[in-house]
Design a protein around this motif. Structure first.
Motif, PDB file in Angstrom:
ATOM      1  N   PRO A  68      41.063  59.921  -3.419  1.00  0.00           N
ATOM      2  CA  PRO A  68      42.099  59.411  -4.333  1.00  0.00           C
ATOM      3  C   PRO A  68      41.530  59.096  -5.717  1.00  0.00           C
ATOM      4  O   PRO A  68      40.368  58.727  -5.861  1.00  0.00           O
ATOM      5  CB  PRO A  68      42.585  58.130  -3.637  1.00  0.00           C
ATOM      6  N   LEU A  69      42.389  59.251  -6.705  1.00  0.00           N
ATOM      7  CA  LEU A  69      42.059  58.854  -8.079  1.00  0.00           C
ATOM      8  C   LEU A  69      43.283  58.170  -8.658  1.00  0.00           C
ATOM      9  O   LEU A  69      44.339  58.784  -8.823  1.00  0.00           O
ATOM     10  CB  LEU A  69      41.670  60.066  -8.925  1.00  0.00           C
ATOM     11  N   LEU A  70      43.150  56.869  -8.955  1.00  0.00           N
ATOM     12  CA  LEU A  70      44.262  56.058  -9.429  1.00  0.00           C
ATOM     13  C   LEU A  70      43.871  55.345 -10.720  1.00  0.00           C
ATOM     14  O   LEU A  70      42.688  55.119 -10.995  1.00  0.00           O
ATOM     15  CB  LEU A  70      44.666  55.031  -8.373  1.00  0.00           C
ATOM     16  N   VAL A  71      44.865  54.979 -11.494  1.00  0.00           N
ATOM     17  CA  VAL A  71      44.665  54.153 -12.689  1.00  0.00           C
ATOM     18  C   VAL A  71      45.554  52.922 -12.562  1.00  0.00           C
ATOM     19  O   VAL A  71      46.747  53.045 -12.269  1.00  0.00           O
ATOM     20  CB  VAL A  71      45.019  54.914 -13.980  1.00  0.00           C
ATOM     21  N   ILE A  72      44.964  51.745 -12.764  1.00  0.00           N
ATOM     22  CA  ILE A  72      45.706  50.482 -12.723  1.00  0.00           C
ATOM     23  C   ILE A  72      45.673  49.871 -14.119  1.00  0.00           C
ATOM     24  O   ILE A  72      44.596  49.683 -14.702  1.00  0.00           O
ATOM     25  CB  ILE A  72      45.087  49.511 -11.701  1.00  0.00           C
ATOM     26  N   LEU A  73      46.844  49.570 -14.659  1.00  0.00           N
ATOM     27  CA  LEU A  73      46.943  49.013 -16.007  1.00  0.00           C
ATOM     28  C   LEU A  73      47.394  47.559 -15.934  1.00  0.00           C
ATOM     29  O   LEU A  73      48.413  47.258 -15.319  1.00  0.00           O
ATOM     30  CB  LEU A  73      47.936  49.833 -16.837  1.00  0.00           C
ATOM     31  N   ASP A  74      46.645  46.686 -16.575  1.00  0.00           N
ATOM     32  CA  ASP A  74      46.960  45.261 -16.565  1.00  0.00           C
ATOM     33  C   ASP A  74      47.367  44.817 -17.972  1.00  0.00           C
ATOM     34  O   ASP A  74      46.531  44.705 -18.864  1.00  0.00           O
ATOM     35  CB  ASP A  74      45.746  44.461 -16.090  1.00  0.00           C
ATOM     36  N   GLY A  75      48.672  44.625 -18.178  1.00  0.00           N
ATOM     37  CA  GLY A  75      49.149  44.093 -19.452  1.00  0.00           C
ATOM     38  C   GLY A  75      49.272  45.111 -20.561  1.00  0.00           C
ATOM     39  O   GLY A  75      49.259  44.741 -21.748  1.00  0.00           O
ATOM     40  N   VAL A  76      49.411  46.391 -20.244  1.00  0.00           N
ATOM     41  CA  VAL A  76      49.583  47.420 -21.273  1.00  0.00           C
ATOM     42  C   VAL A  76      51.071  47.503 -21.618  1.00  0.00           C
ATOM     43  O   VAL A  76      51.885  47.938 -20.807  1.00  0.00           O
ATOM     44  CB  VAL A  76      49.053  48.785 -20.803  1.00  0.00           C
ATOM     45  N   THR A  77      51.417  47.073 -22.819  1.00  0.00           N
ATOM     46  CA  THR A  77      52.826  47.006 -23.230  1.00  0.00           C
ATOM     47  C   THR A  77      53.181  47.982 -24.345  1.00  0.00           C
ATOM     48  O   THR A  77      54.354  48.109 -24.696  1.00  0.00           O
ATOM     49  CB  THR A  77      53.168  45.574 -23.700  1.00  0.00           C
ATOM     50  N   ASP A  78      52.186  48.660 -24.903  1.00  0.00           N
ATOM     51  CA  ASP A  78      52.436  49.615 -25.997  1.00  0.00           C
ATOM     52  C   ASP A  78      52.822  50.972 -25.402  1.00  0.00           C
ATOM     53  O   ASP A  78      52.016  51.586 -24.688  1.00  0.00           O
ATOM     54  CB  ASP A  78      51.170  49.748 -26.838  1.00  0.00           C
ATOM     55  N   PRO A  79      54.024  51.477 -25.687  1.00  0.00           N
ATOM     56  CA  PRO A  79      54.434  52.768 -25.117  1.00  0.00           C
ATOM     57  C   PRO A  79      53.567  53.930 -25.566  1.00  0.00           C
ATOM     58  O   PRO A  79      53.402  54.906 -24.828  1.00  0.00           O
ATOM     59  CB  PRO A  79      55.880  52.921 -25.591  1.00  0.00           C
ATOM     60  N   HIS A  80      52.990  53.850 -26.770  1.00  0.00           N
ATOM     61  CA  HIS A  80      52.104  54.923 -27.227  1.00  0.00           C
ATOM     62  C   HIS A  80      50.842  54.971 -26.359  1.00  0.00           C
ATOM     63  O   HIS A  80      50.359  56.056 -26.010  1.00  0.00           O
ATOM     64  CB  HIS A  80      51.725  54.731 -28.691  1.00  0.00           C
ATOM     65  N   ASN A  81      50.312  53.808 -26.018  1.00  0.00           N
ATOM     66  CA  ASN A  81      49.143  53.765 -25.144  1.00  0.00           C
ATOM     67  C   ASN A  81      49.479  54.298 -23.752  1.00  0.00           C
ATOM     68  O   ASN A  81      48.724  55.088 -23.177  1.00  0.00           O
ATOM     69  CB  ASN A  81      48.601  52.337 -25.031  1.00  0.00           C
ATOM     70  N   LEU A  82      50.606  53.867 -23.203  1.00  0.00           N
ATOM     71  CA  LEU A  82      50.978  54.344 -21.876  1.00  0.00           C
ATOM     72  C   LEU A  82      51.193  55.852 -21.887  1.00  0.00           C
ATOM     73  O   LEU A  82      50.747  56.560 -20.980  1.00  0.00           O
ATOM     74  CB  LEU A  82      52.237  53.636 -21.372  1.00  0.00           C
ATOM     75  N   GLY A  83      51.865  56.362 -22.911  1.00  0.00           N
ATOM     76  CA  GLY A  83      52.087  57.797 -22.993  1.00  0.00           C
ATOM     77  C   GLY A  83      50.782  58.575 -23.034  1.00  0.00           C
ATOM     78  O   GLY A  83      50.623  59.596 -22.346  1.00  0.00           O
TER      79      GLY A  83
END
Length: 255
Positions: free
Chosen positions: A105-120
């Protein structure tokens, strides 16, 4: 039973820009209600869009640019194309994703990422490096919106985005599936290259500035740092995610 107007509007959203609209056309044409194209666009991209819409039986209307701006707002760079679509369903449960993974498995966990540009941008890297799912908390996190879809260039349609109630509890669940959970933080004991990423792994990243919350970091198996020089103290979270995923891909390709 007929659908109430309020229900119909709640069941659709707008996406804009050629990459997101073309990606949706290729991957889920049935999820597109209608495409609006600037009638002055006569270039190759516009012609390709028209042909693909026709081939997939998707309704396309050529309209004035002002109408597109009214639809998505003056700040949105719509590039001359807007589409009414069904929202991306956040359907996949974590258990469902884990059950269907072939290989480590390869997963990414994001804690507190609220900027849509960063998420995209993170979703785009996740698609490029074969991430099985991106996980985020239901609170203090951005969802999949039009900006995310535009920056992700279609990756929001291919990578499951799972929002959970409690990140620390989710991390414990991942450990039970023999997934090594690594926080990426500038205070890490090991450099990125010192992490064994060939096994099942979940990378945990926090928002720039705030970083990973203490309880979440304590739940991780290990903390890794990305060695950097120069005058900057940290990297943008989307850049950090890409580097972690590249290192994983490099190690796995090397055997």
């Amino acid at each position: 039973m007929s659908e109430k107007p309020a229900d119909r509007h709640a069941a659709e959203k707008l996406i804009y820009g050629f990459h997101p609209v073309l990606a949706r056309l290729r991957q889920d044409p049935a999820g597109i209600f209608e495409i609006y194209l600037d009638l002055t666009r006569r270039d190759a991209r516009a012609r390709d869009l028209v042909h693909q819409a026709k081939d997939n039986g998707v309704k396309l209307a050529q309209v004035e640019a002002d109408r597109l701006t009214r639809l998505v707002g003056k700040a949105a760079k719509h590039q001359g194309v807007v589409a009414r679509v069904k929202p991306v369903a956040l359907t996949h449960s974590l258990d469902e994703v884990l059950e269907n993974i072939q290989g480590p498995p390869l997963l990414v966990i994001l804690d507190g990422v609220t900027d849509p540009h960063n998420l995209g941008a993170i979703m785009r890297s996740a698609d490029a490096f074969g991430v099985h799912a991106v996980i985020a908390p239901k609170d203090n996190a951005v969802g999949i919106n039009a900006t995310v879809e535009k920056v992700a260039s279609g990756a929001a349609e291919t990578v499951p985005y799972i929002m959970v109630t409690n990140l620390a509890r989710t991390i414990e669940d991942l450990k039970e599936h023999n997934i090594w959970v690594i926080a990426a933080d500038m205070d890490g004991e090991q450099p990125l290259s010192g992490i064994d990423a060939k096994t099942g792994i979940a990378w945990v990243l926090g928002a720039e500035g705030a970083g990973i919350r203490r309880l979440v970091k304590q739940s991780c198996d290990q903390v890794a740092r990305i060695p950097i020089g120069g005058t900057v103290e940290s990297l943008n979270v989307s850049v950090s995610a890409a580097l972690c995923l590249y290192e994983t891909a490099r190690q796995r390709a090397a055997g």
